[in-house]
Design a protein around this motif. Structure first.
Motif, PDB file in Angstrom:
ATOM      1  N   VAL A   1      41.560  37.507  48.666  1.00 49.03           N
ATOM      2  CA  VAL A   1      41.563  38.648  47.740  1.00 49.03           C
ATOM      3  C   VAL A   1      42.618  38.424  46.659  1.00 49.03           C
ATOM      4  N   GLU A   2      43.808  37.965  47.058  1.00 46.53           N
ATOM      5  CA  GLU A   2      44.872  37.700  46.086  1.00 46.53           C
ATOM      6  C   GLU A   2      44.478  36.606  45.116  1.00 46.53           C
ATOM      7  N   ALA A   3      43.780  35.580  45.617  1.00 48.98           N
ATOM      8  CA  ALA A   3      43.363  34.471  44.755  1.00 48.98           C
ATOM      9  C   ALA A   3      42.351  34.912  43.701  1.00 48.98           C
ATOM     10  N   HIS A   4      41.607  35.972  43.990  1.00 52.68           N
ATOM     11  CA  HIS A   4      40.588  36.466  43.062  1.00 52.68           C
ATOM     12  C   HIS A   4      41.023  37.724  42.312  1.00 52.68           C
ATOM     13  N   CYS A   5      42.273  38.147  42.484  1.00 58.06           N
ATOM     14  CA  CYS A   5      42.675  39.459  41.983  1.00 58.06           C
ATOM     15  C   CYS A   5      42.733  39.544  40.466  1.00 58.06           C
TER      16      CYS A   5
ATOM     17  N   PRO B   1      52.556  35.138  45.720  1.00 63.67           N
ATOM     18  CA  PRO B   1      52.976  34.091  46.670  1.00 63.67           C
ATOM     19  C   PRO B   1      53.102  32.709  46.042  1.00 63.67           C
ATOM     20  N   SER B   2      52.309  32.437  45.011  1.00 61.92           N
ATOM     21  CA  SER B   2      52.359  31.112  44.375  1.00 61.92           C
ATOM     22  C   SER B   2      53.701  30.848  43.693  1.00 61.92           C
ATOM     23  N   ASN B   3      54.473  31.892  43.455  1.00 62.37           N
ATOM     24  CA  ASN B   3      55.810  31.717  42.865  1.00 62.37           C
ATOM     25  C   ASN B   3      56.854  31.283  43.894  1.00 62.37           C
ATOM     26  N   PHE B   4      56.491  31.406  45.189  1.00 58.23           N
ATOM     27  CA  PHE B   4      57.480  31.149  46.231  1.00 58.23           C
ATOM     28  C   PHE B   4      57.038  30.090  47.244  1.00 58.23           C
TER      29      PHE B   4
ATOM     30  N   GLY C   1      46.777  30.524  44.735  1.00 57.80           N
ATOM     31  CA  GLY C   1      46.923  31.857  44.190  1.00 57.80           C
ATOM     32  C   GLY C   1      45.996  32.166  43.034  1.00 57.80           C
ATOM     33  N   ALA C   2      46.233  33.329  42.408  1.00 58.46           N
ATOM     34  CA  ALA C   2      45.326  33.864  41.402  1.00 58.46           C
ATOM     35  C   ALA C   2      45.252  33.000  40.147  1.00 58.46           C
TER      36      ALA C   2
ATOM     37  N   TYR D   1      41.431  29.988  36.830  1.00 55.85           N
ATOM     38  CA  TYR D   1      40.997  28.878  35.972  1.00 55.85           C
ATOM     39  C   TYR D   1      39.627  28.376  36.410  1.00 55.85           C
ATOM     40  N   HIS D   2      39.419  28.303  37.706  1.00 55.47           N
ATOM     41  CA  HIS D   2      38.142  27.840  38.262  1.00 55.47           C
ATOM     42  C   HIS D   2      36.996  28.758  37.843  1.00 55.47           C
TER      43      HIS D   2
END
Length: 260
Positions: free
Chosen positions: A195-199, A207-210, A216-217, A222-223
């Motif tokens: 859900v976060e990856a598609h938000c 989470p991708s910052n840490f 992540g989103a 981009y995909h």
């Protein structure tokens, strides 16, 4: 904390059968976490709150959002739930149980880590196959109807894709036969991640910052923006497969241009 978990689990195993917990219980866990984590992004998109963190400027119409929710309710009821019932015997055969004693946190953590590793590997190749010309046109294009994804679009897909990529999520548990509470925790983490990856939002607390190598989103958005068969960024949770096979080069080049 442990005593609270044990008390709650004691209530469940006393009042419900193993089959009810494994099938209906897993379905309820999935639906609750999925919609509670996904619906807020519809609210953000409609109200414009936190729009400065939105990755794309384009918004989905209420009609498009409503279509997504309607089809999800149908897919979940007619595909996901029957699949959970069908797979019950497989998981039981592989050793899954709901009885006491509960597994230690060390065992749970090790199994969850294994699930993430094998899911990333299987999902990457399955997703990459879905981007071949025929499968993209006839199956995966359904998921890509939303070039501007929002949380709930994470599970909006052709029924064949639900079965195909669902295999990646459940291959780890099927191989190890974990305790049901481990399977539920895995479902919760996997749903929240997708859900976060598609938000469609990249927040300072994303989470991708840490987490190193976490997609992540921003990575997955981009995909979705590139509507053709070789868009790259095929990974699920962690991005090492794209890095190893060079299928994230376009994304990395774009990020480098933005930074300069």
């Amino acid at each position: 904390m442990d005593s609270l978990v044990e008390s709650g689990w004691q209530y469940l195993v006393t009042n419900f059968s193993d089959f009810q917990l494994s099938c209906l219980g897993s379905f309820i866990v999935h639906e609750t976490v999925f919609f509670l984590s996904g619906l807020p992004y519809i609210f953000l998109e409609r109200t414009g709150l936190l729009s400065s963190y939105k990755i794309q400027t384009k918004n989905n119409t209420p009609e498009a959002q409503g279509k997504c929710i309607s089809w999800l309710l149908f897919y979940h009821s007619c595909v996901n739930f029957p699949l959970m019932m069908f797979s019950y015997r497989v998981f039981k055969f592989m050793g899954m149980r709901s009885s006491f004693p509960l597994p230690s946190w060390k065992v749970v953590s090790a199994q969850i880590l294994f699930f993430f590793i094998i899911e990333d590997f299987v999902f990457y190749w399955g997703h990459r196959i879905l981007h071949t010309k025929w499968l993209y046109k006839n199956v995966h294009s359904v998921h890509h109807e939303y070039a501007t994804p929002f949380g709930l679009t994470s599970e909006y897909a052709h029924p064949a894709e639900i079965l195909f990529l669902g295999f990646a999520t459940f291959i780890g548990p099927a191989l190890t036969g974990p305790h049901l509470i481990t399977l539920w925790l895995w479902l919760v983490l996997r749903v929240i991640e997708t859900v976060e990856a598609h938000c469609g939002y990249h927040f300072p607390w994303s989470p991708s910052n840490f987490l190193p190598l976490y997609g992540g989103a921003d990575f997955h958005d981009y995909h979705h923006r590139l509507l053709y068969t070789k868009s790259g960024n095929y990974s699920s949770t962690f991005v090492y497969m794209d890095w190893i096979f060079g299928t994230d080069k376009g994304y990395r080049k774009l990020k480098a241009l933005k930074e300069t």
